[in-house]
Motif scaffolding. Sequence first.
Motif, PDB file in Angstrom:
ATOM      1  N   TYR A  96      -0.887  -8.993  -0.240  1.00  0.00           N
ATOM      2  CA  TYR A  96      -0.583  -8.912   1.198  1.00  0.00           C
ATOM      3  C   TYR A  96      -0.406 -10.314   1.780  1.00  0.00           C
ATOM      4  O   TYR A  96       0.531 -10.562   2.542  1.00  0.00           O
ATOM      5  CB  TYR A  96      -1.710  -8.164   1.923  1.00  0.00           C
ATOM      6  CG  TYR A  96      -1.573  -8.170   3.429  1.00  0.00           C
ATOM      7  CD1 TYR A  96      -0.508  -7.540   4.053  1.00  0.00           C
ATOM      8  CD2 TYR A  96      -2.509  -8.836   4.228  1.00  0.00           C
ATOM      9  CE1 TYR A  96      -0.368  -7.562   5.441  1.00  0.00           C
ATOM     10  CE2 TYR A  96      -2.382  -8.852   5.608  1.00  0.00           C
ATOM     11  CZ  TYR A  96      -1.317  -8.215   6.207  1.00  0.00           C
ATOM     12  OH  TYR A  96      -1.179  -8.254   7.575  1.00  0.00           O
ATOM     13  N   VAL A  97      -1.307 -11.218   1.398  1.00  0.00           N
ATOM     14  CA  VAL A  97      -1.176 -12.610   1.850  1.00  0.00           C
ATOM     15  C   VAL A  97       0.174 -13.170   1.385  1.00  0.00           C
ATOM     16  O   VAL A  97       0.897 -13.809   2.154  1.00  0.00           O
ATOM     17  CB  VAL A  97      -2.337 -13.485   1.298  1.00  0.00           C
ATOM     18  CG1 VAL A  97      -2.105 -14.955   1.596  1.00  0.00           C
ATOM     19  CG2 VAL A  97      -3.661 -13.024   1.906  1.00  0.00           C
TER      20      VAL A  97
ATOM     21  N   ASP B 231       0.869  -1.179   0.000  1.00  0.00           N
ATOM     22  CA  ASP B 231       0.000   0.000   0.000  1.00  0.00           C
ATOM     23  C   ASP B 231       0.910   1.234   0.000  1.00  0.00           C
ATOM     24  O   ASP B 231       1.875   1.276   0.773  1.00  0.00           O
ATOM     25  CB  ASP B 231      -0.849  -0.060   1.286  1.00  0.00           C
ATOM     26  CG  ASP B 231      -1.805   1.110   1.442  1.00  0.00           C
ATOM     27  OD1 ASP B 231      -1.633   2.131   0.749  1.00  0.00           O
ATOM     28  OD2 ASP B 231      -2.722   1.004   2.273  1.00  0.00           O
TER      29      ASP B 231
ATOM     30  N   HIS C 230      -8.441  -2.415  -5.227  1.00  0.00           N
ATOM     31  CA  HIS C 230      -7.929  -2.018  -3.928  1.00  0.00           C
ATOM     32  C   HIS C 230      -6.716  -1.096  -4.040  1.00  0.00           C
ATOM     33  O   HIS C 230      -6.866   0.105  -4.095  1.00  0.00           O
ATOM     34  CB  HIS C 230      -7.644  -3.305  -3.140  1.00  0.00           C
ATOM     35  CG  HIS C 230      -7.236  -3.106  -1.730  1.00  0.00           C
ATOM     36  ND1 HIS C 230      -6.333  -3.932  -1.098  1.00  0.00           N
ATOM     37  CD2 HIS C 230      -7.598  -2.175  -0.835  1.00  0.00           C
ATOM     38  CE1 HIS C 230      -6.172  -3.510   0.141  1.00  0.00           C
ATOM     39  NE2 HIS C 230      -6.929  -2.444   0.324  1.00  0.00           N
ATOM     40  N   ASN C 231      -5.514  -1.680  -4.128  1.00  0.00           N
ATOM     41  CA  ASN C 231      -4.292  -0.868  -4.157  1.00  0.00           C
ATOM     42  C   ASN C 231      -3.493  -1.078  -5.432  1.00  0.00           C
ATOM     43  O   ASN C 231      -3.524  -2.162  -6.021  1.00  0.00           O
ATOM     44  CB  ASN C 231      -3.383  -1.237  -2.970  1.00  0.00           C
ATOM     45  CG  ASN C 231      -3.861  -0.626  -1.671  1.00  0.00           C
ATOM     46  OD1 ASN C 231      -4.262   0.527  -1.642  1.00  0.00           O
ATOM     47  ND2 ASN C 231      -3.811  -1.400  -0.602  1.00  0.00           N
TER      48      ASN C 231
ATOM     49  N   SER D 198      -3.009 -22.175  -3.386  1.00  0.00           N
ATOM     50  CA  SER D 198      -3.277 -20.931  -2.661  1.00  0.00           C
ATOM     51  C   SER D 198      -2.190 -19.910  -2.984  1.00  0.00           C
ATOM     52  O   SER D 198      -1.079 -20.252  -3.386  1.00  0.00           O
ATOM     53  CB  SER D 198      -3.317 -21.190  -1.158  1.00  0.00           C
ATOM     54  OG  SER D 198      -2.023 -21.518  -0.700  1.00  0.00           O
ATOM     55  N   VAL D 199      -2.528 -18.648  -2.765  1.00  0.00           N
ATOM     56  CA  VAL D 199      -1.564 -17.562  -2.956  1.00  0.00           C
ATOM     57  C   VAL D 199      -0.367 -17.766  -2.025  1.00  0.00           C
ATOM     58  O   VAL D 199       0.785 -17.547  -2.407  1.00  0.00           O
ATOM     59  CB  VAL D 199      -2.250 -16.201  -2.678  1.00  0.00           C
ATOM     60  CG1 VAL D 199      -1.227 -15.089  -2.574  1.00  0.00           C
ATOM     61  CG2 VAL D 199      -3.251 -15.885  -3.780  1.00  0.00           C
ATOM     62  N   ALA D 200      -0.653 -18.203  -0.801  1.00  0.00           N
ATOM     63  CA  ALA D 200       0.426 -18.409   0.168  1.00  0.00           C
ATOM     64  C   ALA D 200       1.418 -19.457  -0.327  1.00  0.00           C
ATOM     65  O   ALA D 200       2.636 -19.264  -0.247  1.00  0.00           O
ATOM     66  CB  ALA D 200      -0.174 -18.829   1.509  1.00  0.00           C
TER      67      ALA D 200
ATOM     68  N   LYS E 123      -8.079 -10.563  -6.764  1.00  0.00           N
ATOM     69  CA  LYS E 123      -8.672 -10.519  -5.423  1.00  0.00           C
ATOM     70  C   LYS E 123      -7.920  -9.546  -4.515  1.00  0.00           C
ATOM     71  O   LYS E 123      -6.688  -9.566  -4.441  1.00  0.00           O
ATOM     72  CB  LYS E 123      -8.665 -11.923  -4.792  1.00  0.00           C
ATOM     73  CG  LYS E 123      -9.646 -12.873  -5.464  1.00  0.00           C
ATOM     74  CD  LYS E 123     -11.079 -12.408  -5.284  1.00  0.00           C
ATOM     75  CE  LYS E 123     -12.060 -13.324  -5.995  1.00  0.00           C
ATOM     76  NZ  LYS E 123     -13.444 -12.808  -5.925  1.00  0.00           N
ATOM     77  N   GLU E 124      -8.688  -8.739  -3.804  1.00  0.00           N
ATOM     78  CA  GLU E 124      -8.105  -7.715  -2.950  1.00  0.00           C
ATOM     79  C   GLU E 124      -7.426  -8.361  -1.730  1.00  0.00           C
ATOM     80  O   GLU E 124      -8.030  -9.183  -1.061  1.00  0.00           O
ATOM     81  CB  GLU E 124      -9.194  -6.730  -2.519  1.00  0.00           C
ATOM     82  CG  GLU E 124      -9.812  -6.049  -3.725  1.00  0.00           C
ATOM     83  CD  GLU E 124     -10.998  -5.170  -3.411  1.00  0.00           C
ATOM     84  OE1 GLU E 124     -11.304  -4.963  -2.224  1.00  0.00           O
ATOM     85  OE2 GLU E 124     -11.624  -4.687  -4.373  1.00  0.00           O
ATOM     86  N   GLY E 125      -6.194  -7.964  -1.495  1.00  0.00           N
ATOM     87  CA  GLY E 125      -5.448  -8.504  -0.358  1.00  0.00           C
ATOM     88  C   GLY E 125      -4.539  -9.664  -0.717  1.00  0.00           C
ATOM     89  O   GLY E 125      -3.754 -10.104   0.121  1.00  0.00           O
ATOM     90  N   ALA E 126      -4.620 -10.166  -1.959  1.00  0.00           N
ATOM     91  CA  ALA E 126      -3.793 -11.322  -2.329  1.00  0.00           C
ATOM     92  C   ALA E 126      -2.295 -11.024  -2.212  1.00  0.00           C
ATOM     93  O   ALA E 126      -1.558 -11.832  -1.628  1.00  0.00           O
ATOM     94  CB  ALA E 126      -4.156 -11.803  -3.735  1.00  0.00           C
TER      95      ALA E 126
ATOM     96  N   HIS F  76      -3.229  -9.427  -8.893  1.00  0.00           N
ATOM     97  CA  HIS F  76      -4.216 -10.459  -8.590  1.00  0.00           C
ATOM     98  C   HIS F  76      -5.602  -9.824  -8.589  1.00  0.00           C
ATOM     99  O   HIS F  76      -5.761  -8.699  -8.114  1.00  0.00           O
ATOM    100  CB  HIS F  76      -3.908 -11.069  -7.216  1.00  0.00           C
ATOM    101  CG  HIS F  76      -4.518 -12.421  -6.994  1.00  0.00           C
ATOM    102  ND1 HIS F  76      -5.868 -12.598  -6.788  1.00  0.00           N
ATOM    103  CD2 HIS F  76      -3.960 -13.657  -6.958  1.00  0.00           C
ATOM    104  CE1 HIS F  76      -6.114 -13.890  -6.639  1.00  0.00           C
ATOM    105  NE2 HIS F  76      -4.977 -14.567  -6.735  1.00  0.00           N
TER     106      HIS F  76
ATOM    107  N   PHE G  92     -14.707   3.635  -7.896  1.00  0.00           N
ATOM    108  CA  PHE G  92     -13.940   2.389  -8.000  1.00  0.00           C
ATOM    109  C   PHE G  92     -12.470   2.648  -8.347  1.00  0.00           C
ATOM    110  O   PHE G  92     -11.670   1.722  -8.345  1.00  0.00           O
ATOM    111  CB  PHE G  92     -14.541   1.487  -9.080  1.00  0.00           C
ATOM    112  CG  PHE G  92     -15.955   1.058  -8.779  1.00  0.00           C
ATOM    113  CD1 PHE G  92     -16.204   0.142  -7.763  1.00  0.00           C
ATOM    114  CD2 PHE G  92     -17.017   1.557  -9.496  1.00  0.00           C
ATOM    115  CE1 PHE G  92     -17.506  -0.270  -7.481  1.00  0.00           C
ATOM    116  CE2 PHE G  92     -18.318   1.152  -9.224  1.00  0.00           C
ATOM    117  CZ  PHE G  92     -18.565   0.238  -8.216  1.00  0.00           C
TER     118      PHE G  92
END
Lengths: 143, 306
Positions: free
Chosen positions: B109-110, B6, B127-128, B83-85, B104-107, B102, B160
């Motif tokens: 970060y994960v 971010d 998202h970012n 998984s992303v992880a 999906k939001e937060g991917a 990605h 958006f």
Amino acid sequence: MIIGQIKDGIVLDHITAGRCMDIYNILKLGEMSSTVAMIKNADSVKMGKKDIIKIFESIEIDLDVLGYIDPGITVNIIRDGELVKRKKLSLPEQVTGVIKCKNPRCITSVEQELPHKFRLTDRENKVYRCIYCESKASSGNNE
Amino acid sequence: MKSLIDIMELSTAEIDELIETALDIIANPEKYSEKCKGKKLASLFFEPSTRTRLSFEAAMYELGGNVIGFSEANSSSAAKGESVADTARTVSCYADIIAMRHPKEGAPYVASLKASIPVINAGDGGHNHPTQTLADLLTIRKEKGRFDNLTIGVCGDLKFGRTVHSLIGAMSRYSGVRFVLISPEELKVPEYIKTEILDPKGIEYKESASLEAVMPELDILYMTRVQRERFFNEADYIRLKDTYILTAEKLSGAKDDLCIMHPLPRVNEISVNVDDDPRACYFKQVLYGKYMRMALILKLLEEAAK
């Protein structure tokens, strides 16, 4: 309230009137074998009406979860019939597994094993945001 | 700074440092041509992107490094349900730094929580998109020479438009900045931008439905595209996509030193007859984006080596 009746256990006092069943369910008190007493709409000088839960066993309670649900609760720890500790709760900085992120674009919507974590971003307005997508949660629901 | 997810994770001092590095790269490209020799960038693009992916890859090549990766989820193990992880852990064994886009939001970060190497968020849904903001900031610095005392008009999809949200966040940290928010009613900035960023910092802003009416006030005009992929309802997209189109005629009331920006790609919101106007900075913005990504890759690899 006669706390002397409990030898070892916990009294959750100053629960917002009407919320004791929510607390009972979230803390999974129904799964315990020991005695649990719930008092609804007790008179309170401070609150007018309040609920109380007495747990007749020493158990670990997730205070963060409790603080998120009802931050006004006072937790009284009883040992050998004596009040040994009184904790006032506050909104926790982070809660895990209490709020579910409902943003369909969030990574948690497709990766089921990720813990749903929310962080307190505005204490005054009790705003929690998902740590992944930053969607806002309010009273258990997020936008 | 281990990863960049971010833009608000960067202090203004860190942004200044990245800008100084980018300016030095522009002035002395040969000095940096082997800085990442032997290093690999994993370019993990789970959704299509031309500009950002090519920008990251060009940035790494110009630093003397190499690039591995994929450009759509179908050609990655995500198609098999990884998984992303797990992807992040696996890629950490092959590469030195990850750039991840990605849907999906937060991917990203994960990924940053699990990867043992730095992760750069190259855009996560709506998202970012911090490296776009870095490109925007270098453009402002190069074209206006400063970050303070600017009136910034942001126009189009402010609801958006993640680049707009990040730009407002990043620019709200400088003094004398004023925002003009130009959008149709349905695409106004989310309330939290006002209540959590603008109002607490006492930043002056106004909302307008008319681009022409506010044009003379602007030092910067940041145009955005109404993005089809952010709408669940096609009818809403069709109705709103042509709301604001910047033409040479609409620029008649603008300042001579206006800086016109756009994160690109554009569809039709900036007429091609604006492209030759000296105030049009959006293609320079693309180039600046590559230099800022070079500066960021260098910074993160330096930090990782410590």
